[in-house]
Scaffold this motif. Sequence first.
Motif, mmCIF file in Angstrom:
data_model
loop_
_atom_site.group_PDB
_atom_site.id
_atom_site.type_symbol
_atom_site.label_atom_id
_atom_site.label_comp_id
_atom_site.label_asym_id
_atom_site.label_seq_id
_atom_site.Cartn_x
_atom_site.Cartn_y
_atom_site.Cartn_z
ATOM 1 N N GLU A 84 43.384 29.908 57.021
ATOM 2 C CA GLU A 84 44.491 29.760 56.067
ATOM 3 C C GLU A 84 45.263 31.060 55.940
ATOM 4 O OE1 GLU A 84 46.680 30.547 52.639
ATOM 5 O OE2 GLU A 84 44.623 31.322 52.729
ATOM 6 N N ALA A 85 44.563 32.176 55.875
ATOM 7 C CA ALA A 85 45.227 33.478 55.730
ATOM 8 C C ALA A 85 46.093 33.784 56.951
ATOM 9 C CB ALA A 85 44.189 34.579 55.516
ATOM 10 N N THR A 132 36.408 31.085 59.301
ATOM 11 C CA THR A 132 36.229 30.257 58.113
ATOM 12 C C THR A 132 37.560 29.611 57.731
ATOM 13 O OG1 THR A 132 36.760 32.063 56.603
ATOM 14 C CG2 THR A 132 34.427 31.827 57.247
ATOM 15 N N ASP A 133 37.499 28.618 56.861
ATOM 16 C CA ASP A 133 38.731 27.984 56.369
ATOM 17 C C ASP A 133 39.644 29.023 55.727
ATOM 18 O OD1 ASP A 133 37.844 25.512 57.232
ATOM 19 O OD2 ASP A 133 37.193 24.837 55.242
ATOM 20 N N GLU A 134 39.045 29.967 54.989
ATOM 21 C CA GLU A 134 39.821 31.008 54.314
ATOM 22 C C GLU A 134 40.552 31.903 55.323
ATOM 23 O OE1 GLU A 134 37.509 34.076 52.341
ATOM 24 O OE2 GLU A 134 38.978 34.136 50.715
ATOM 25 N N VAL A 135 39.883 32.255 56.408
ATOM 26 C CA VAL A 135 40.483 33.101 57.444
ATOM 27 C C VAL A 135 41.613 32.360 58.152
ATOM 28 C CG1 VAL A 135 40.051 34.175 59.708
ATOM 29 C CG2 VAL A 135 38.486 34.595 57.799
ATOM 30 N N ARG A 190 42.425 38.720 47.903
ATOM 31 C CA ARG A 190 43.404 37.892 48.615
ATOM 32 C C ARG A 190 43.844 38.612 49.881
ATOM 33 N NH1 ARG A 190 47.190 33.889 48.571
ATOM 34 N NH2 ARG A 190 49.349 34.393 49.072
ATOM 35 N N GLU A 244 41.272 26.156 63.613
ATOM 36 C CA GLU A 244 39.957 26.796 63.667
ATOM 37 C C GLU A 244 39.556 27.126 65.105
ATOM 38 O OE1 GLU A 244 35.299 25.946 62.543
ATOM 39 O OE2 GLU A 244 36.858 24.677 61.655
ATOM 40 N N ARG A 285 49.160 31.674 56.901
ATOM 41 C CA ARG A 285 50.106 32.123 55.867
ATOM 42 C C ARG A 285 50.842 33.395 56.282
ATOM 43 N NH1 ARG A 285 48.694 35.507 52.159
ATOM 44 N NH2 ARG A 285 46.480 34.967 52.229
ATOM 45 N N GLY A 305 42.695 43.020 52.333
ATOM 46 C CA GLY A 305 42.773 42.249 51.101
ATOM 47 C C GLY A 305 43.010 43.134 49.902
#
Length: 145
Positions: free
Chosen positions: A17-18, A12-15, A57, A35, A21, A53
């Motif tokens: 991004e994490a 996912t976009d969240e994964v 987060r 992706e 980061r 998390g």
Amino acid sequence: MSVEVQVVREATDEVVEAIARLLPELSSTAGAPDEESVTRLLRSDANTLLMAGIDGRAVGMLTLIMYPLPSGLRGRIEDVVVDEAARGHGVGAALTEEALRLADAAGVRTVDLTSRPSRRAANRLYERLGFQARDSTVYRSVVRP
């Protein structure tokens, strides 16, 4: 503060991004994932990506690799990283303990990992969790610079 560890199953976009980061805290030379690269990682039958998390987060990740050899099913832990702000809160322990639990459930005989000597806190953690230093030399060949 409660640490939740989950197996990541989808890029996912969240994964993505994490990972982007967290990865620079592990390696200054690893490029930011996209992706497609995260999907490739997750599609490999050998890989299990764990994400930790706190309060929703992502603050840490670990990759468990399990692979069959003639000597039995083996495991390896790679790319363990905990957000600097979350260190000291049990994130690394939670990730590593879950990886060991999953390896045991899969019938893995041994799990290896490497850690630089300068990572004193991480090395203390691994020893506390039952890992033992081996008398070994690690070799690396750069296949693609």
